[in-house]
Motif scaffolding. Structure first.
Motif, PDB file in Angstrom:
ATOM      1  N   VAL A 155       0.705  -0.927   0.008  1.00 53.94           N
ATOM      2  CA  VAL A 155      -0.087  -0.255   0.350  1.00 53.94           C
ATOM      3  C   VAL A 155       1.078   1.652  -0.141  1.00 53.94           C
ATOM      4  O   VAL A 155       0.595   2.133  -0.849  1.00 53.94           O
ATOM      5  CB  VAL A 155      -1.011   0.286   1.358  1.00 53.94           C
ATOM      6  CG1 VAL A 155      -1.528   1.336   1.615  1.00 53.94           C
ATOM      7  CG2 VAL A 155      -2.352  -1.218   1.051  1.00 53.94           C
ATOM      8  N   CYS A 156       2.016   1.079   0.483  1.00 54.86           N
ATOM      9  CA  CYS A 156       3.007   2.269   1.153  1.00 54.86           C
ATOM     10  C   CYS A 156       3.340   2.213  -0.623  1.00 54.86           C
ATOM     11  O   CYS A 156       3.364   3.937  -0.779  1.00 54.86           O
ATOM     12  CB  CYS A 156       4.207   2.274   2.333  1.00 54.86           C
ATOM     13  SG  CYS A 156       4.904   0.448   1.734  1.00 54.86           S
ATOM     14  N   TYR A 157       4.253   1.242  -0.886  1.00 48.07           N
ATOM     15  CA  TYR A 157       4.008   1.457  -2.686  1.00 48.07           C
ATOM     16  C   TYR A 157       3.998   1.979  -3.432  1.00 48.07           C
ATOM     17  O   TYR A 157       3.834   3.141  -4.037  1.00 48.07           O
ATOM     18  CB  TYR A 157       4.690   0.401  -2.491  1.00 48.07           C
ATOM     19  CG  TYR A 157       5.824   0.097  -3.899  1.00 48.07           C
ATOM     20  CD1 TYR A 157       7.506   0.147  -3.713  1.00 48.07           C
ATOM     21  CD2 TYR A 157       5.529  -0.509  -5.513  1.00 48.07           C
ATOM     22  CE1 TYR A 157       8.601  -0.515  -4.888  1.00 48.07           C
ATOM     23  CE2 TYR A 157       6.629  -0.091  -6.006  1.00 48.07           C
ATOM     24  CZ  TYR A 157       7.607  -0.580  -5.697  1.00 48.07           C
ATOM     25  OH  TYR A 157       9.085  -0.338  -6.568  1.00 48.07           O
ATOM     26  N   CYS A 216      -0.570   3.046   5.073  1.00 47.13           N
ATOM     27  CA  CYS A 216       0.164   2.135   5.466  1.00 47.13           C
ATOM     28  C   CYS A 216      -1.424   1.786   6.525  1.00 47.13           C
ATOM     29  O   CYS A 216      -1.298   2.504   7.987  1.00 47.13           O
ATOM     30  CB  CYS A 216       1.122   2.039   6.477  1.00 47.13           C
ATOM     31  SG  CYS A 216       1.815   0.411   7.490  1.00 47.13           S
ATOM     32  N   PRO A 217      -1.966   0.719   6.554  1.00 41.49           N
ATOM     33  CA  PRO A 217      -2.762   0.238   7.153  1.00 41.49           C
ATOM     34  C   PRO A 217      -2.423  -0.029   8.265  1.00 41.49           C
ATOM     35  O   PRO A 217      -3.494  -0.585   9.121  1.00 41.49           O
ATOM     36  CB  PRO A 217      -4.059  -1.000   6.414  1.00 41.49           C
ATOM     37  CG  PRO A 217      -2.247  -1.283   5.313  1.00 41.49           C
ATOM     38  CD  PRO A 217      -2.054  -0.541   5.025  1.00 41.49           C
ATOM     39  N   ASN A 218      -1.666  -0.792   8.998  1.00 34.04           N
ATOM     40  CA  ASN A 218      -0.713  -1.165  10.042  1.00 34.04           C
ATOM     41  C   ASN A 218      -0.604   0.199  11.097  1.00 34.04           C
ATOM     42  O   ASN A 218       0.138  -0.080  11.712  1.00 34.04           O
ATOM     43  CB  ASN A 218       0.080  -2.215   9.997  1.00 34.04           C
ATOM     44  CG  ASN A 218      -0.886  -3.786   9.982  1.00 34.04           C
ATOM     45  OD1 ASN A 218      -1.932  -3.440  10.195  1.00 34.04           O
ATOM     46  ND2 ASN A 218       0.222  -4.658   9.496  1.00 34.04           N
ATOM     47  N   GLU A 219      -0.591   0.953  10.368  1.00 31.45           N
ATOM     48  CA  GLU A 219      -0.476   2.401  11.182  1.00 31.45           C
ATOM     49  C   GLU A 219       1.357   2.647  11.112  1.00 31.45           C
ATOM     50  O   GLU A 219       1.349   3.604  12.320  1.00 31.45           O
ATOM     51  CB  GLU A 219      -1.041   2.922  12.422  1.00 31.45           C
ATOM     52  CG  GLU A 219      -2.639   3.366  12.101  1.00 31.45           C
ATOM     53  CD  GLU A 219      -3.255   3.460  13.156  1.00 31.45           C
ATOM     54  OE1 GLU A 219      -2.894   3.496  14.084  1.00 31.45           O
ATOM     55  OE2 GLU A 219      -4.350   3.437  12.833  1.00 31.45           O
ATOM     56  N   LEU A 220       2.213   2.108  10.420  1.00 28.86           N
ATOM     57  CA  LEU A 220       3.694   2.218  10.425  1.00 28.86           C
ATOM     58  C   LEU A 220       4.002   3.463  10.096  1.00 28.86           C
ATOM     59  O   LEU A 220       2.952   3.845   9.239  1.00 28.86           O
ATOM     60  CB  LEU A 220       4.261   1.148   9.758  1.00 28.86           C
ATOM     61  CG  LEU A 220       3.343  -0.806  10.620  1.00 28.86           C
ATOM     62  CD1 LEU A 220       4.788  -1.693   9.934  1.00 28.86           C
ATOM     63  CD2 LEU A 220       3.774  -1.138  11.290  1.00 28.86           C
ATOM     64  N   ASN A 221       5.107   3.579  10.490  1.00 29.26           N
ATOM     65  CA  ASN A 221       5.771   4.914  10.036  1.00 29.26           C
ATOM     66  C   ASN A 221       6.731   4.713   9.102  1.00 29.26           C
ATOM     67  O   ASN A 221       7.976   5.490   9.575  1.00 29.26           O
ATOM     68  CB  ASN A 221       6.076   5.933  11.250  1.00 29.26           C
ATOM     69  CG  ASN A 221       6.150   7.208  10.598  1.00 29.26           C
ATOM     70  OD1 ASN A 221       6.388   7.608   9.606  1.00 29.26           O
ATOM     71  ND2 ASN A 221       6.190   8.318  11.395  1.00 29.26           N
TER      72      ASN A 221
HETATM   73  S1  SF4 Z   1       1.859  -2.722   5.877  1.00 27.79           S
HETATM   74 FE1  SF4 Z   1       2.866  -0.001   6.061  1.00 27.79          FE
HETATM   75  S2  SF4 Z   1       4.859  -0.584   5.735  1.00 27.79           S
HETATM   76 FE2  SF4 Z   1       4.405  -2.994   4.718  1.00 27.79          FE
HETATM   77  S3  SF4 Z   1       3.882  -2.412   2.602  1.00 27.79           S
HETATM   78 FE3  SF4 Z   1       2.087  -2.472   3.795  1.00 27.79          FE
HETATM   79  S4  SF4 Z   1       2.023   0.087   3.487  1.00 27.79           S
HETATM   80 FE4  SF4 Z   1       4.020  -0.702   3.654  1.00 27.79          FE
END
Ligand code: SF4
Ligand code: SF4
Ligand code: FES
Lengths: 242, 109
Positions: A155-157, A216-221
């Motif tokens: 998703v981030c990509y 990012c659906p997991n709310e990572l940064n």
């Molecule tokens: S979980 Fe977050 S950081 Fe990992 S690929 Fe998906 S959007 Fe990117």
């Protein structure tokens, strides 16, 4: 929000790497309905030929990501209620990746870059050595822990404009993984990790606009992880004195 | 963009921060005080300080602008590395040349 319409309009991208177009479907609305439910309903009731990808349906496997009304999302955890716009859903394969067929994007470039950014385990000890003892409250371990919930959904990509404009750019997920490895005591050669992210497509291309962290659906940064890599590579470069 | 270009970009930015404020201050001072061109030149000509100040400014701006232009061309027009390096060096050297002419004109006797 109560559902007032019995049906909704769903435009689904159909095609392959040579191009495609949106095909329109009318799909029954339900109060609790995810975007993945909608796509599955179309495949089961309207066109068995529709290709899409999913596995876990609970936000664990990272295989169901698609563009939904122009935004990259994990479709199994995205409620229609939240994203429906003028009673319409527009569903397309993930941005920044070549489409294979319909809603299935080719993930190869994403995973190739994951490896290019050093994203594989290079152990610092063998099975005959004692396990390193790492305290859970160790500061460096805490940094490594921040990103380990990445599900490789891309998703981030898909959200990253630098990926869109620079085909060499490793992208947020791969770089974030490199940052995790850099902070993992069990990784042998952290200099190699820094070298892998310092080249032409490396972390220094990031413009720090933060679409990755926003979507990012997991709310990572990933943006913060990349900032960490930038600082670490510079410190390393200055230490080497050239 | 690789690590060397990135570091040159950041270093030139750090150098420019105080210089930009110094330059703004000089402009306000010169205008407020109503200095004529002749009065300004009488203060700058032969001054090692102003030569160093604006000389360093020109170098930092040239480095920063050239690398920035390289990135813009890379992402907007997807030029190849040879073309990118050509425009970076071309723009950078041209800026230094033009800047050096201006600095020498105001600071040399
Ligand atoms: S979980 Fe977050 S950081 Fe990992 S690929 Fe998906 S959007 Fe990117
Ligand atoms: S912060 Fe960096 S990695 Fe994240 S979306 Fe922006 S350019 Fe891409
Ligand atoms: S189907 Fe596994 S994350 Fe959506």
């Amino acid at each position: 929000m109560a559902n007032t319409n019995d049906t909704m309009t769903v435009k689904v991208w159909r095609g392959d790497k040579n191009g495609g177009a949106y095909q329109q479907f009318v799909v029954p609305r339900q109060d609790n309905q995810t975007v993945l439910d909608v796509v599955s309903w179309i495949q089961q009731n309207q066109d068995p030929n529709l290709s899409y990808r999913f596995a876990c349906r609970v936000g664990m496997c990272g295989s169901c990501a698609m563009m939904v009304n122009g935004t990259p999302r994990w479709t199994c955890r995205t409620h229609v209620n939240k994203v429906l716009d003028a009673n319409t859903l527009v569903v397309a394969p993930l941005r920044n990746l070549p489409p294979i067929k319909d809603l299935v994007a080719d993930m190869d470039p994403f995973f190739d870059k994951w490896i290019d950014a050093g994203g594989h385990h290079d152990p610092s000890a063998s099975r005959y050595d004692a396990m390193p003892q790492i305290a859970p409250d160790d500061a460096q371990r805490a940094v490594a822990n921040e990103s380990i919930e990445c599900i490789n959904c891309a998703v981030c990509y898909a959200a990253c404009d630098t990926v869109a404009h620079n085909e060499n750019y490793l992208g947020p997920a791969a770089l974030q993984r490199a940052w995790t490895l850099y902070n993992d005591e069990k990784v042998n050669d952290t200099d190699a990790v820094l070298a892998a992210v310092s080249g032409k497509g490396g972390c220094h291309n990031c413009h720090s606009q933060g679409s990755c962290s926003l979507y990012c659906p997991n709310e990572l940064n990933p943006m913060r992880a990349i900032a960490g890599l930038k600082a670490a590579t510079i410190k390393h470069q200055l230490k080497r004195g050239r | 963009m690789n690590i060397r270009l990135y570091m040159a970009q950041r270093l030139s930015a750090i150098i420019m921060i105080p210089l930009v404020f110094g330059h703004l201050g000089v402009m306000i001072y010169a205008i407020q005080g109503g200095l004529s061109a002749g009065e300004i030149l009488s203060r700058t000509q032969g001054s090692v300080f102003w030569f160093m100040f604006y000389g360093l400014f020109v170098i930092a701006v040239s480095v920063h602008g050239a690398i920035g232009l390289r990135t813009i061309m890379s992402e907007l027009l997807r030029w190849n590395d040879i073309a990118l390096d050509a425009i970076m060096w071309g723009f950078g050297l041209l800026s230094i040349f033009m800047g050096a002419r201006a600095v020498s004109a105001v600071t040399w006797l």
